[in-house]
Design an enzyme around this catalytic site. Structure first.
Site, short mmCIF file in Angstrom:
data_model
loop_
_atom_site.label_atom_id
_atom_site.label_comp_id
_atom_site.label_asym_id
_atom_site.label_seq_id
_atom_site.Cartn_x
_atom_site.Cartn_y
_atom_site.Cartn_z
CB VAL A 28 5.25 2.63 8.14
CG1 VAL A 28 3.94 1.99 9.36
CG2 VAL A 28 6.51 2.38 8.79
N GLY A 42 1.83 -7.20 5.56
CA GLY A 42 2.75 -6.53 6.69
C GLY A 42 1.93 -6.56 8.05
CB SER A 89 -0.82 -0.08 1.54
OG SER A 89 -0.32 0.04 2.38
CB CYS A 118 -10.00 -0.37 3.60
SG CYS A 118 -10.64 -1.75 2.88
CB SER A 134 3.29 -2.62 2.71
OG SER A 134 2.92 -1.19 2.33
CB CYS A 169 -11.17 -8.53 3.74
SG CYS A 169 -10.06 -7.94 2.53
#
Length: 335
Positions: A12, A112, A9, A179, A14, A88
């Site tokens: 931090v 992550g 994305s 999200c 990822s 998800c």
């Protein structure tokens, strides 16, 4: 050099994951799951370009709507408390990562998340940021192909690593909790998709004590504002058929027995009762030991050694053996 597909994305987590994977000898291929706005997508593309990572962008709006958003909506209107990330991860995120890995000939995928995978088994991350609860519905075949480079770090350590690697993401805010609800107002979001039930009664010990503004605004364990007879009261049950919200005193929220449906086992299904510990919400501190029995039809019955606070229908009951995740299912009942 082994290829690996990383959910990327530009944040931090990822970004640091990408560097750690590169340092471990992987050829990192990023995958951005596009379901928000153009600005966020462009930030990910630019971050990948700065890091020299090949990035593929795929639109997952349709899959997200079908597998996550619609069930999320329906669950709330049934008086449940769903966790969209748990829905998800196996059905959208990791499915997309593994499909991309198969496309480019990569054996493994990565995210992550703050959890660990060792020898095909899922384990807790460090207590301060452990996200193993959110991964409880990954299938065993999915877990076997996952690498989680942040599992032995805390978030503050990851931000320090980002600084040391010179990553601009070191000071980027954490991503939003849900999200697909960018303003965090899930009530308005549901109202745009469904006709909402109207006001109804608050009920305490069989007596009507007030009016609520809609069952979808409440979750089991939530404190009701104000006092009744000088005491704090909490939501103990939501009845969509009667459009009522039942209340209870604090000490009445605690339950010893929990039933969950559609349990996803990350071990062979036990033939008899087993000992474990259980989390009934994403929490760092509440994890009582328990006896678990697999039920016909894919459910489980959990009997806790100590009462657990406010198990909420729709949330997940996740079982652990020490730090290892044994699986998770959706809570249906507690007593």
């Amino acid at each position: 050099m082994s290829k690996i597909v990383l959910g990327f994305s530009g944040g931090v987590d990822s970004a640091v994951s990408a560097v750690l994977l590169q340092k471990a000898g992987y050829e990192v291929h990023g995958l951005y799951l596009d379901n928000t706005d153009e600005r966020t997508r462009l930030e990910a593309v630019e971050a990948a370009a700065r890091m020299g990572i090949e990035l593929t962008v795929i639109d997952v709006r349709q899959e997200l709507d079908e597998k996550v958003c619609t069930p999320f909506c329906e669950s709330y209107l049934r008086g449940e408390t769903p966790n969209p990330c748990i829905l998800c991860n196996p059905a959208v995120k990791f499915r997309a990562l593994l499909a991309e890995a198969d496309r480019i000939g990569a054996e493994q995928v990565s995210t992550g998340h703050y959890a660990r995978v060792e020898n095909g088994m899922l384990y807790k991350g460090r207590p301060a940021n452990d996200q193993s609860y959110m991964l409880c519905r990954l299938r065993r075949g999915q877990v076997a192909r996952v690498v989680l480079p942040l599992g032995r770090y805390e978030k503050k350590e990851v931000r320090a690593l980002a600084e040391s690697f010179g990553l601009p993401a070191a000071h980027k805010p954490d991503s939003m909790e849900i999200c697909f609800v960018p303003d965090k107002n899930y009530v308005n979001w549901i109202a745009q998709r469904r006709t909402l039930p109207g006001p109804g009664d608050f009920v305490l010990h069989g007596e009507v004590v007030g009016r609520h503004e809609g069952i979808f605004r409440y979750t089991v364990g939530q404190r009701k504002s104000g006092l009744i007879d000088g005491r704090k009261v909490y939501v103990s049950r939501i009845d969509p058929a009667g459009n009522t919200v039942e209340l209870a005193l604090w000490e009445e929220l605690f339950k010893r027995e929990v039933t969950a449906r559609d349990f996803n086992w990350l071990i062979d299904v036990p033939s008899g009762p087993i000992r474990a510990s259980v989390r009934v919400r994403h929490t760092k501190w509440e994890e009582p030991t328990c006896t678990v029995t697999a039920l016909p039809g894919g459910g489980v019955h959990i009997e806790c050694d100590e009462p657990v606070r406010a198990p909420a229908p729709g949330q997940s009951a996740v079982l652990y053996d020490g730090e290892r995740v044994l699986g998770g299912g959706f809570i249906t009942d507690a007593k």
